[in-house]
Every structure is written in C-alpha cells, then in structure tokens.
Design a protein around this motif. Sequence first.
Motif: not given
Length: 199
Positions: A80-94, A136-143
């Motif tokens: 998805v675009a436009p991405v404003r910020v990536v808030t978190e990335i998590r690696l998940v094991d089995r 996890d990220f936030e996307a959009g042209f504006g509020a």
Amino acid sequence: MMLIEQTRVPGAALPLAQFKAQLRLGTGFAGEENQDAYLEALLRAAIAAVEARTGKALIVRSFSYELQGWRQSDRQVLPVAPVRVVTEIRLVDRNGIAVPVPPGRYRLVADTHAPQLRGTGGTMPGIPFEGSVRIDFEAGFGADWAAVPEDLGHAVLLLAAHYYENRLEQPTGKGAMPFGVAALTHRWRPLRLTPGAPR
C-alpha cells in the motif's frame, strides 16, 4: 502473505456533504440519519474499490503486513502507498513468539507506487525457519478528505454516485469500472514490469 487493515476510515473524514450535494439531495427531512448511514456505506464501498484499483490508501490508517519470506534478500516492497511510517517489525518463530526488529536494521524508502523497506548492511533481517514477519505501518495521503488528490477524490464520488443510481439493478457480474472512474485512477495504478510484482 496477508494485509490486515487495523483501523478504518473515520466517519468524520468521509465527504458526506460533498456526496449529498453531488446527488442533489435535500436536508432536514425525516429519516435523514438512515439516509446518511446508507450514503456513508456507499462512500466506503467506493473508497475500497478505488484503493484496490490503485494500491493507494486515501485516508491515513494503520495496516499490518504478514509474510513468510522476503521477496528479495535486501528489500521488501509494501503493498500500500503512500507509507508514512513503519511503526514496528516483528519476527515470529514457529511457536508464535515475536521479537521486535531494531529500527536501525531497516529503513523506509518512499515511492509513489512501491514504497519499500531496505535492510541496512545490505540484507533484511532473517526470518525464523517456518516463521514469519509482521510489518506494522501507517499509510495514506492525510487524515481528512482535503488531503486526498483531487482526481482520486472525484473518482470516489463518481463511483459512489454510480452505486447510488444503480442500486436497484441486478449485478451483471462484469465488474467493470465506469469509464470516468477508470480514467481518473489510471495514472495512480502501479506500474508492473514483471508478472505479479510492482516495479
């Protein structure tokens, strides 16, 4: 892979007054609240259709993107675009245990059609065997609606009006966009140079 919309477009951000004016609907009549709820549902359906066609989030909200492997070892295009910020990335094991990735291990590269994450040091963080990664990220042209590009905003209103005017017709199954909507959204569609992959 799976894209999850964590928050929805708030009702206050919908162009309800513009839509009613376009339909030339009056105000102050009995049952107006029920009518507004129906018109809001049409706007949401039109927004969803335009977003699906263009790959753009019109109003800012939160998303989660889950996948089992990076498309490329040094980068990952976000859906998805436009991405404003990536808030978190998590690696998940089995076993479902999630570990946050330090923000210094990746960076966001903005792009009109294909924003992407790039790993610092040349590689993306390793995904555990039989595990996954959640972005996890936030996307959009504006509020609010004022931030939506004029052509995309007009496409939403045209499509919502099309739904309204054809609400009593049986679906034909063709699924084609009205010409005006297709023309207004054309320049926003992702450019695909290889099968199934943007840019």
